[in-house]
Each structure stands twice: as structure tokens, then as C-alpha cells.
Motif scaffolding. Sequence first.
Motif, PDB file in Angstrom:
ATOM      1  N   LEU A  98       0.944  -1.158  -0.048  1.00 44.96           N
ATOM      2  CA  LEU A  98      -0.059  -0.196  -0.279  1.00 44.96           C
ATOM      3  C   LEU A  98       0.731   1.503  -0.101  1.00 44.96           C
ATOM      4  N   ALA A  99       0.756   2.258  -0.797  1.00 49.22           N
ATOM      5  CA  ALA A  99       1.528   3.378  -0.942  1.00 49.22           C
ATOM      6  C   ALA A  99       0.115   4.857  -1.429  1.00 49.22           C
ATOM      7  N   TRP A 100       0.466   5.313  -0.938  1.00 52.40           N
ATOM      8  CA  TRP A 100       0.453   6.787  -1.043  1.00 52.40           C
ATOM      9  C   TRP A 100       1.052   8.170  -1.311  1.00 52.40           C
ATOM     10  N   LYS A 101       0.755   8.937  -1.938  1.00 46.25           N
ATOM     11  CA  LYS A 101       1.508  10.570  -1.665  1.00 46.25           C
ATOM     12  C   LYS A 101       1.135  10.840  -0.486  1.00 46.25           C
ATOM     13  N   VAL A 102       1.783  12.023   0.876  1.00 48.97           N
ATOM     14  CA  VAL A 102       1.631  12.843   1.639  1.00 48.97           C
ATOM     15  C   VAL A 102       0.418  13.845   0.797  1.00 48.97           C
ATOM     16  N   PRO A 103      -0.504  13.955   1.764  1.00 49.72           N
ATOM     17  CA  PRO A 103      -1.042  15.292   0.819  1.00 49.72           C
ATOM     18  C   PRO A 103      -0.189  16.312   1.612  1.00 49.72           C
ATOM     19  N   SER A 104       0.628  16.693   2.388  1.00 52.88           N
ATOM     20  CA  SER A 104       0.911  17.939   2.914  1.00 52.88           C
ATOM     21  C   SER A 104       1.928  17.689   0.963  1.00 52.88           C
ATOM     22  N   ALA A 105       2.740  17.054   0.716  1.00 47.63           N
ATOM     23  CA  ALA A 105       3.891  17.230  -0.120  1.00 47.63           C
ATOM     24  C   ALA A 105       2.610  17.002  -1.456  1.00 47.63           C
ATOM     25  N   VAL A 106       1.845  16.820  -1.367  1.00 45.79           N
ATOM     26  CA  VAL A 106       1.044  16.825  -2.547  1.00 45.79           C
ATOM     27  C   VAL A 106       0.031  18.431  -3.429  1.00 45.79           C
ATOM     28  N   PHE A 107       0.543  18.773  -2.290  1.00 46.79           N
ATOM     29  CA  PHE A 107      -0.361  20.349  -1.787  1.00 46.79           C
ATOM     30  C   PHE A 107       1.002  21.272  -1.738  1.00 46.79           C
ATOM     31  N   SER A 108       2.032  21.071  -1.877  1.00 48.02           N
ATOM     32  CA  SER A 108       3.038  21.967  -1.159  1.00 48.02           C
ATOM     33  C   SER A 108       3.145  22.907  -2.102  1.00 48.02           C
ATOM     34  N   PRO A 109       2.948  22.373  -3.103  1.00 49.88           N
ATOM     35  CA  PRO A 109       3.673  23.322  -4.524  1.00 49.88           C
ATOM     36  C   PRO A 109       2.642  24.431  -4.511  1.00 49.88           C
ATOM     37  N   TYR A 110       1.205  24.452  -3.674  1.00 51.55           N
ATOM     38  CA  TYR A 110      -0.106  25.491  -3.449  1.00 51.55           C
ATOM     39  C   TYR A 110       0.253  26.217  -2.420  1.00 51.55           C
ATOM     40  N   SER A 111       1.103  26.128  -1.584  1.00 52.57           N
ATOM     41  CA  SER A 111       0.903  26.514  -0.564  1.00 52.57           C
ATOM     42  C   SER A 111       2.021  28.394  -0.013  1.00 52.57           C
ATOM     43  N   GLU A 112       1.286  28.566   0.576  1.00 53.53           N
ATOM     44  CA  GLU A 112       1.902  30.034   1.028  1.00 53.53           C
ATOM     45  C   GLU A 112       3.469  30.214   1.652  1.00 53.53           C
ATOM     46  N   GLY A 113       3.512  29.324   2.507  1.00 55.08           N
ATOM     47  CA  GLY A 113       3.473  28.819   3.515  1.00 55.08           C
ATOM     48  C   GLY A 113       3.397  28.042   4.964  1.00 55.08           C
ATOM     49  N   LYS A 114       4.538  27.645   5.571  1.00 54.19           N
ATOM     50  CA  LYS A 114       3.503  26.301   6.643  1.00 54.19           C
ATOM     51  C   LYS A 114       2.940  26.743   6.984  1.00 54.19           C
ATOM     52  N   ASP A 115       2.049  27.700   7.715  1.00 55.12           N
ATOM     53  CA  ASP A 115       1.477  29.438   8.597  1.00 55.12           C
ATOM     54  C   ASP A 115       0.376  28.695   7.922  1.00 55.12           C
ATOM     55  N   ASP A 116       0.050  28.569   6.809  1.00 58.41           N
ATOM     56  CA  ASP A 116      -1.404  29.012   6.410  1.00 58.41           C
ATOM     57  C   ASP A 116      -2.863  27.655   6.301  1.00 58.41           C
ATOM     58  N   GLU A 117      -3.623  28.251   5.322  1.00 59.08           N
ATOM     59  CA  GLU A 117      -4.869  27.413   5.572  1.00 59.08           C
ATOM     60  C   GLU A 117      -4.336  25.990   4.903  1.00 59.08           C
TER      61      GLU A 117
END
Length: 139
Positions: A98-117
Motif C-alpha cells: 500500500l502506498a500513497w503520496k503524502v497530502p502535505s507533499a502533494v499540496f505544498s506547491p500551492y501553499s503560501e507557507g507553513k502557517d497558511d490554511e
Amino acid sequence: MADNWPDEGWEVIPTEQGYTALLEALHSAISEADMFVVTEAGPTQAAAQRGIEIPGNRVVGVFRNDFAVRILRQSVPAMIEAPLRFYVTENEDGSATLAWKVPSAVFSPYSEGKDDELARIAAELDALFADIGADTTAP
């Protein structure tokens, strides 16, 4: 199991479960987590219809509308990543992984920084996917 899984941004759990059993356990764990199977695809059955035998291979897209709405409010482009996917692969010895891409890694290119929503939503999904993974692979 092939040793060429990416080193970062993935969770990979080899199991002793067979392919069909692992896929069934995944479906059950997804349902128990109040998530939904949105898509499901794999080449195994189509190849068999062509007379080609390959190991079991299935991608299961999982998501839920409340996460979609929250993500869209943060980033319209980020929704291209939904549904997030689990990947079930059959190994040469009959076991499955069983494998999956970690959601935080998947969405990191769209994130403004560690403290954003969006990062907070991705962290929620990280925990949810880890729970699904643990429930799926529990003995």
C-alpha cells in the motif's frame, strides 16, 4: 517489491496480505474514515482481457466534498490534485504493498507557507490518510 519508490513525499507499507485482501481492507478503511472512493483504475483487468498477465495494480482516488470546498477557498489550482490516491500493488511473492503520496507533499506547491490554511488542511489529510493506511495494513 521493487526498491524504486521515491524517497520523499510518499508513504509505502509492504504487507504480507494478498492483493485482493489488501484492496478490500483499503475500501473498508476508507469507508470507516468517512471518506469516499471517487475514482478507481488499474491496468490488470484490461490487460487480462487482452491476454496479458500482469501483477495486481490499482489506484484508488479518495476524497470528500468538505475538503474540496475548503481547498477551493484557498487555491483553485490545488484542486487538480483531488482526489488524492492510494496505490495497491501486487508483489512477485503474492504479497501486496500500500502506498500513497503524502497530502502535505502533494499540496505544498500551492501553499503560501507553513502557517497558511492550505497547509493546515493538508496536515489534516496527512493524519487521515495515515489512519486509513494503518487500518488497512493492521494485522
